[in-house]
Design an enzyme around this catalytic site. Structure first.
Site: not given
Ligand SMILES: [Zn+2]
Ligand SMILES: [Zn+2]
Length: 582
Positions: A276, A305, A323, A325, A327, A409, A455
């Site tokens: 992000c 992580r 990910q 991912d 945004h 979410k 996200h």
């Molecule tokens: Zn994010």
């Protein structure tokens, strides 16, 4: 009584019966806790010697006998002192600790079945005749720390399952067998898809050529769908200076999951646990007008992580992963459409991968002092999430107050072929990062305003998704994902050249094919291809060579269809385009 409740009582009562049997066998054993769990029960013991598989058989026999004696489960409410005296005399130290943990206003109760008395809240069955001696099985032995704390004594945990009748037990054991057969670690090894290497670092995934082929197919599809759905794709660095993580706040609230920094030019750099902040830096390198929004920015971003080594599990729980991912940055006016769009997009992706049973979980605002952002934004965001779920007719549950501090979410859980639920997709609002990074856009009225930020990860992590995919299909992937889509098998050596020319032709058209020119007999070659779960076998001999054709045999059947090579191209392309299994 609801069936679940009844099963819980049966299972927890079975744990008592097991403890009784274990104490018969090892009178000096100390007992800890024995709850009912999903599909069964366990009990933790401190034993004079390690338990062997053979011991389980003997304990089971004792349990059958205890059940058949049909003893009552007798409950007695006692004083603390009475309970303490009793367990002191029995030298049951763990029970004494548990007794201490019972609140001052709570009732202390002891249950006795036969010679065995336990400190327990219940509830149980009334007597052991309500337990079926042919409907339970002790399954496994594991180590477990007392109270789950690795500084404490390691205890022996015995797992069992219990049902109301032998038929249910049989079905459950069959299911366990199926789960084991599909275990992605086992299938991944058999089909040479991936590996992990303890000595090179646990929780890190090595993708082998065949696994990489599948990943490429997933990523190619993912990229093309994102393009079609108005996403731009980004690439961002793997490390960032501490300034970035201080500004984002990760060094505060996400610190435990981040690896220690490395020093570069006297600054601390951290390997990224999330993408992000990098996307935000790109956003901030330009001025944005409301006319430029919405922005949909996606990245297959690899993150690292920290996870405790004890929880690492194949592809499902790892320390490094990619990910899928994205945004979304938009104006308040656009948010409803954007959320609907992203939810629709997710559902289509899941359908293409062969998952249609999907449930949504909506998590709303935690207590106001535990969250950031104003009421109006939270309300609008939550409303847009709910509206989208309802528009798509999804079954859903609301977790009131279960959202993160920075926004509400939706999580999507998908059901696999064995009916197991997996949490995969997350669509998460963020009222925190736009504030922390002072993100703005210039609105219609010429004023600077905060954009909404969402996200979104559809598959979640490619590694974990791959693990689920492997188990869902048990390694028998649909044609569009199969690492080897077709295997050309000549019926005899004389046709090797023709087999090679068929392979070359299909490879040139972009299909993933191999030819088996080995010494094995035809039947063995077919069996090998089936074991590798290759969708199509193309058998070629005299007839096929003369007519420029192949005999198509599917991994699931025995029939063979003769088709011209040209027709086979069209046939396979059709299956790939439709994402059909075979
Ligand atoms: Zn994010
Ligand atoms: Zn109990």
């Amino acid at each position: 009584m609801a069936n679940e409740d009844k099963l819980d009582r049966i299972r927890h009562s079975m744990a008592h019966v097991m403890a009784d049997a274990v104490l018969e066998k090892f009178p000096e054993a100390k007992i800890a806790i024995g709850p009912a769990i999903e599909d069964g029960f366990y009990y933790d013991f401190d034993l004079p010697r390690p338990l062997q598989e053979e011991d389980l058989e003997e304990i089971s026999e004792r349990m059958e006998r205890i059940i058949e004696e049909g003893k009552e489960f007798e409950k007695r409410v006692v004083s603390r002192q009475e309970a303490a005296d009793f367990f002191k005399k029995q030298k049951q130290d763990y029970k004494l600790e548990l007794l201490d943990a019972i609140g001052p206003d709570e009732e202390v109760s002891m249950y006795t079945v036969g010679k065995f008395t336990d400190l327990c809240r219940g509830p149980h069955v009334d007597d052991s005749s309500q337990l079926n001696p042919k409907a339970f099985k002790l399954l496994s032995i594991a180590g477990a720390y007392w109270r789950g704390d690795e500084h404490n004594q390691m205890l022996t945990r015995v797992y069992g399952t219990a049902w109301t009748n032998p038929k249910e037990l049989r079905q459950y054991l069959q299911r366990l067998e199926d789960i084991k057969k599909r275990d992605h670690r086992r299938v991944g090894k058999d089909l040479k898809l991936f590996s992990t290497h303890e000595e090179a670092g646990p929780g890190l995934i090595y993708w082998h050529p065949k696994g990489s082929r599948i990943r490429l197919a997933i990523e190619d599809y993912w990229r093309s769908e994102h393009r079609k759905n108005g996403y731009e794709q980004l690439y961002t660095p793997h490390i960032g200076k501490s300034w970035l993580w201080e500004t984002s706040g990760h060094l505060g609230f996400y610190n435990e999951n981040m690896y220690s920094p490395m020093q570069v030019d006297e600054s601390d750099y951290y390997i990224k646990p999330m993408n992000c902040p990098f996307h935000i830096m790109i956003y901030k390198s330009d001025l944005h007008s409301y006319r430029d929004l919405p922005l949909r920015w996606a990245e297959l971003g690899t993150v690292y992580r920290y996870e405790r080594s004890g929880v690492l599990h194949g592809l499902l729980r790892v320390r490094g992963f990619t990910q899928d991912d994205a945004h979304i940055f938009c104006t308040p006016d656009q948010i409803e459409d954007e959320i609907l769009e992203v939810l629709r997009f997710s559902l289509n992706i899941w359908k293409d991968f062969g998952f249609s049973d999907i449930k949504a979980y909506l998590a709303t605002r935690p207590a106001e002092d535990k969250s950031v952002g104003d009421d109006a934004s939270w309300n609008q965001a939550t409303k847009s999430l709910k509206k989208a779920i309802e528009a798509e007719g999804l079954d859903y549950e609301v977790d009131e107050g279960g959202g993160a501090f920075y926004g509400p979410k939706i999580d999507l859980k998908i059901k696999d072929a064995l009916g197991r639920e997996w949490q995969m997709t997350t669509i998460q609002f963020d009222f925190n990062l736009p504030e922390r990074f002072d993100m703005t856009f210039v609105d219609r009225d010429g004023k600077e305003k905060r954009p909404y930020m969402v996200h979104r990860a559809l598959l979640g992590s490619i590694e974990r998704f791959f693990g689920v995919l492997v188990e869902h299909y048990g390694g028998a992937f649909p044609v569009w994902l199969a690492p080897v889509q077709g295997k050309v098998i000549p019926v005899a050596e004389a046709f090797n050249d023709y087999a090679l020319s068929v392979k070359k032709d299909l490879l040139a058209a972009g299909y993933r094919v191999e030819a088996d020119l080995g010494e094995d007999r035809l039947n063995a070659k077919i069996r090998n291809a089936q074991q590798d779960k290759i969708p199509y076998m193309l058998i070629v001999g005299e007839k096929e060579q003369q007519s420029g054709s192949v005999s198509l045999r599917r991994r699931s059947g025995k029939e063979q269809d003769v088709m011209s090579l040209e027709d086979f191209h069209a046939f396979m392309q059709g299956k790939i385009d439709q994402k059909e299994e075979l």
